[in-house]
Design an enzyme around this catalytic site. Structure first.
Site, PDB file in Angstrom:
ATOM      1  N   ASN A  10      19.272  73.246  33.526  1.00 40.08           N
ATOM      2  CA  ASN A  10      19.761  72.304  34.893  1.00 40.08           C
ATOM      3  C   ASN A  10      20.780  70.788  34.358  1.00 40.08           C
ATOM      4  O   ASN A  10      20.792  70.091  33.522  1.00 40.08           O
ATOM      5  CB  ASN A  10      18.168  70.960  34.158  1.00 40.08           C
ATOM      6  CG  ASN A  10      18.161  70.029  35.314  1.00 40.08           C
ATOM      7  OD1 ASN A  10      18.525  70.173  36.646  1.00 40.08           O
ATOM      8  ND2 ASN A  10      17.145  68.884  35.600  1.00 40.08           N
ATOM      9  N   TRP A  11      21.643  70.962  35.152  1.00 40.42           N
ATOM     10  CA  TRP A  11      22.804  69.827  35.461  1.00 40.42           C
ATOM     11  C   TRP A  11      22.894  68.476  35.925  1.00 40.42           C
ATOM     12  O   TRP A  11      23.275  67.652  35.596  1.00 40.42           O
ATOM     13  CB  TRP A  11      23.972  70.480  36.470  1.00 40.42           C
ATOM     14  CG  TRP A  11      24.340  71.479  35.387  1.00 40.42           C
ATOM     15  CD1 TRP A  11      24.157  72.585  35.162  1.00 40.42           C
ATOM     16  CD2 TRP A  11      25.911  72.474  35.866  1.00 40.42           C
ATOM     17  NE1 TRP A  11      25.183  73.371  34.539  1.00 40.42           N
ATOM     18  CE2 TRP A  11      25.471  73.857  35.477  1.00 40.42           C
ATOM     19  CE3 TRP A  11      26.973  72.345  37.004  1.00 40.42           C
ATOM     20  CZ2 TRP A  11      26.665  74.799  35.849  1.00 40.42           C
ATOM     21  CZ3 TRP A  11      27.561  73.026  37.176  1.00 40.42           C
ATOM     22  CH2 TRP A  11      27.287  73.961  36.707  1.00 40.42           C
ATOM     23  N   LYS A  12      21.583  68.369  36.467  1.00 39.86           N
ATOM     24  CA  LYS A  12      21.009  66.663  36.412  1.00 39.86           C
ATOM     25  C   LYS A  12      21.895  66.126  37.544  1.00 39.86           C
ATOM     26  O   LYS A  12      22.379  67.160  38.316  1.00 39.86           O
ATOM     27  CB  LYS A  12      20.291  66.032  35.406  1.00 39.86           C
ATOM     28  CG  LYS A  12      19.545  66.878  34.204  1.00 39.86           C
ATOM     29  CD  LYS A  12      18.662  65.615  33.658  1.00 39.86           C
ATOM     30  CE  LYS A  12      18.408  65.946  32.750  1.00 39.86           C
ATOM     31  NZ  LYS A  12      16.871  65.576  31.873  1.00 39.86           N
TER      32      LYS A  12
ATOM     33  N   HIS B  65      10.535  68.256  38.461  1.00 35.51           N
ATOM     34  CA  HIS B  65      10.379  67.799  37.148  1.00 35.51           C
ATOM     35  C   HIS B  65      10.154  66.403  36.983  1.00 35.51           C
ATOM     36  O   HIS B  65      10.703  65.536  38.101  1.00 35.51           O
ATOM     37  CB  HIS B  65      12.384  68.071  37.333  1.00 35.51           C
ATOM     38  CG  HIS B  65      13.355  67.436  35.247  1.00 35.51           C
ATOM     39  ND1 HIS B  65      13.361  66.602  35.261  1.00 35.51           N
ATOM     40  CD2 HIS B  65      13.921  68.425  34.894  1.00 35.51           C
ATOM     41  CE1 HIS B  65      13.870  66.662  34.134  1.00 35.51           C
ATOM     42  NE2 HIS B  65      14.017  67.645  34.448  1.00 35.51           N
TER      43      HIS B  65
ATOM     44  N   GLU C 164      11.421  63.817  35.907  1.00 30.18           N
ATOM     45  CA  GLU C 164      12.422  62.217  36.090  1.00 30.18           C
ATOM     46  C   GLU C 164      12.426  62.443  37.359  1.00 30.18           C
ATOM     47  O   GLU C 164      11.658  61.478  37.946  1.00 30.18           O
ATOM     48  CB  GLU C 164      14.182  63.055  35.648  1.00 30.18           C
ATOM     49  CG  GLU C 164      13.816  62.827  35.221  1.00 30.18           C
ATOM     50  CD  GLU C 164      15.371  64.066  34.265  1.00 30.18           C
ATOM     51  OE1 GLU C 164      16.467  64.145  35.247  1.00 30.18           O
ATOM     52  OE2 GLU C 164      15.264  63.877  33.569  1.00 30.18           O
TER      53      GLU C 164
ATOM     54  N   GLU D 114       7.523  71.511  29.724  1.00 27.05           N
ATOM     55  CA  GLU D 114       8.915  70.039  29.524  1.00 27.05           C
ATOM     56  C   GLU D 114       8.320  68.931  28.854  1.00 27.05           C
ATOM     57  O   GLU D 114       7.918  68.394  29.987  1.00 27.05           O
ATOM     58  CB  GLU D 114       9.988  69.646  30.429  1.00 27.05           C
ATOM     59  CG  GLU D 114      10.193  71.510  31.413  1.00 27.05           C
ATOM     60  CD  GLU D 114      12.012  70.632  31.161  1.00 27.05           C
ATOM     61  OE1 GLU D 114      12.687  70.538  30.603  1.00 27.05           O
ATOM     62  OE2 GLU D 114      11.796  69.767  32.657  1.00 27.05           O
TER      63      GLU D 114
ATOM     64  N   GLY E 141      15.844  64.913  26.942  1.00 31.37           N
ATOM     65  CA  GLY E 141      16.728  63.589  26.557  1.00 31.37           C
ATOM     66  C   GLY E 141      17.266  63.092  25.483  1.00 31.37           C
ATOM     67  O   GLY E 141      17.235  61.717  25.666  1.00 31.37           O
TER      68      GLY E 141
ATOM     69  N   SER F 193      15.641  68.914  25.258  1.00 29.18           N
ATOM     70  CA  SER F 193      16.074  69.237  23.629  1.00 29.18           C
ATOM     71  C   SER F 193      16.545  70.392  23.430  1.00 29.18           C
ATOM     72  O   SER F 193      16.237  70.441  22.033  1.00 29.18           O
ATOM     73  CB  SER F 193      16.210  67.480  23.169  1.00 29.18           C
ATOM     74  OG  SER F 193      15.557  66.787  23.714  1.00 29.18           O
TER      75      SER F 193
ATOM     76  N   GLY G  41      18.989  70.830  29.836  1.00 24.47           N
ATOM     77  CA  GLY G  41      19.348  69.206  30.336  1.00 24.47           C
ATOM     78  C   GLY G  41      20.900  69.890  29.722  1.00 24.47           C
ATOM     79  O   GLY G  41      21.862  70.073  30.149  1.00 24.47           O
ATOM     80  N   GLY G  42      20.586  68.425  29.016  1.00 26.89           N
ATOM     81  CA  GLY G  42      22.127  68.283  28.105  1.00 26.89           C
ATOM     82  C   GLY G  42      23.191  69.026  27.617  1.00 26.89           C
ATOM     83  O   GLY G  42      24.253  69.388  28.332  1.00 26.89           O
TER      84      GLY G  42
HETATM   85  C1  PEP Z   1      15.179  68.688  32.142  1.00 28.52           C
HETATM   86  O1  PEP Z   1      16.089  68.212  32.467  1.00 28.52           O
HETATM   87  O2  PEP Z   1      15.032  69.982  32.007  1.00 28.52           O
HETATM   88  C2  PEP Z   1      15.865  68.941  30.297  1.00 28.52           C
HETATM   89  C3  PEP Z   1      14.777  69.443  29.484  1.00 28.52           C
HETATM   90  O3  PEP Z   1      16.843  68.012  29.268  1.00 28.52           O
HETATM   91  P1  PEP Z   1      17.016  67.844  28.330  1.00 28.52           P
HETATM   92  O4  PEP Z   1      17.534  69.468  27.364  1.00 28.52           O
HETATM   93  O5  PEP Z   1      18.189  67.589  27.742  1.00 28.52           O
HETATM   94  O6  PEP Z   1      16.251  67.164  27.063  1.00 28.52           O
END
Ligand code: PEP
Length: 251
Positions: A9-11, A95, A97, A167, A173, A212, A233-234
Site C-alpha cells: 500500500n503506497w498510500k 483501510h 486511515e 491491521e 506506521g 509495521s 505500508g512504509g
Molecule cells: C498499511 O498502511 O496498511 C500499513 C500496514 O502500514 P505500515 O506497514 O507502514 O505500518
C-alpha cells in the site's frame, strides 16, 4: 492450500519520477513463484504502474473505490468499473486511515465492497482495533463486528472472492508490530467466525497481517498458521525491502 499474498500500500506517496524508480526496482526483483504480489499506488499513478510492471507477475490495485460500480455523476470518485477498465484487479476497502480520518462507516464500506465485487474487483477488507480498544480487551469484539458487517449484509459467501487484512491501528506506521502470537490469535478468531457459517470459505480465504511489517519481522509473522501474507505500508516504498518481504512469504 491458500496462496500467500504480499500487498504493498503506497498510500499518498509518490511523484511520476519516484514511481518510475520504484517500478524499476520492482521489475528487477526475483519474486518467488507461488505467491501473489499486488501493489496499490495512488490512483493518479495506476496507469503508469500497470504499464511499468507489464509481464512482471505484479498485479495492481486501487486504495479505494466508489460506492457505485458504474461510472456516473459522483464528483471526485473512481468507479470500480473504471478501475477494471484500467487493469486493476484488487481494491482496498476500509483501510483504518479512511475509517478514522475520513469517517468511513461500515455502511459506506459495505456499499464499496459490494460495488467492487459486482465488477469483478477483489476487495481486500481491512479491519483492526485501536490501541484503546485493545487495552480495553475489545479486540475480538471490534474485529468481529467489522467482519459481521459484511457477512450480515451479503452472506459469508462474499469472502469466497475477497481477502481480509487484519491491521491493528496501533501498529500501522508506528514501528510497533503485533507479536506473531498476537496476530495469530486474531487471525484464528477471524477464521473461526467465518467457519461458524461456512468452513470451506473460512479455510479458503486469505488473511493478511498489516502493521509495521518489514523484512526483519516478516518471516516470523508469515510462519504462523493463519497468516497468509501481509499488507505492507512504509516498507513497500523500498523495492529491495519489499522484495525481501515477498521472499519471506515464499518460504
Ligand atoms: C498499511 O498502511 O496498511 C500499513 C500496514 O502500514 P505500515 O506497514 O507502514 O505500518
Amino acid at each position: 492450500m491458500r496462496r500467500p499474498m504480499v500487498a504493498g500500500n503506497w498510500k499518498m506517496h509518490g511523484t511520476r519520477a519516484s514511481v518510475a524508480e520504484l517500478i524499476k526496482g520492482l521489475s528487477n526483483l526475483a519474486l518467488p513463484s507461488g505467491i501473489e504480489v499486488v501493489v496499490f499506488p495512488p490512483s493518479l499513478y495506476i496507469n503508469q504502474v500497470i504499464e511499468g510492471v507489464e509481464g512482471k507477475r505484479i498485479a495492481v490495485g486501487a486504495q479505494d473505490s466508489a460506492i457505485e460500480s458504474a461510472q456516473g455523476a459522483l464528483t471526485g470518485e473512481i468507479a470500480p468499473s473504471q478501475l477494471v477498465d484500467a487493469g486493476c484487479e484488487f481494491v482496498l476497502i476500509g483501510h483504518s486511515e479512511r475509517r478514522q480520518l475520513l469517517g468511513e462507516s461500515d455502511e459506506v464500506l459495505n456499499r464499496k465492497f459490494a460495488a467492487a465485487q459486482a465488477t469483478g474487483l477483489q476487495p481486500i477488507l481491512c479491519i483492526g482495533e485501536t490501541l484503546a480498544e485493545r487495552e480495553a480487551g475489545k479486540t475480538l469484539e471490534v474485529v468481529g463486528r467489522q467482519l459481521r458487517s459484511i457477512t450480515e449484509a451479503f452472506g459469508v459467501a462474499a469472502f469466497a472472492n475477497a481477502v481480509i487484512a487484519y491491521e491493528p491501528v496501533w501498529a500501522i506506521g508506528t514501528g510497533l508490530t503485533a507479536t506473531p502470537q498476537q496476530a495469530q490469535d486474531v487471525h484464528k478468531a477471524i477464521r473461526e467466525q467465518l467457519a461458524a457459517e461456512n468452513s470451506e470459505i473460512a479455510q479458503g480465504v486469505r488473511l493478511l497481517y498489516g502493521g509495521s511489517v518489514k523484512a526483519a519481522n516478516a518471516a516470523e509473522l508469515f510462519g504462523m498458521p493463519d497468516i497468509d501474507g501481509g499488507l505492507i505500508g512504509g516498507a513497500s516504498l523500498n523495492a529491495d525491502e519489499f522484495g525481501a518481504i515477498c521472499r519471506a512469504a515464499g518460504n
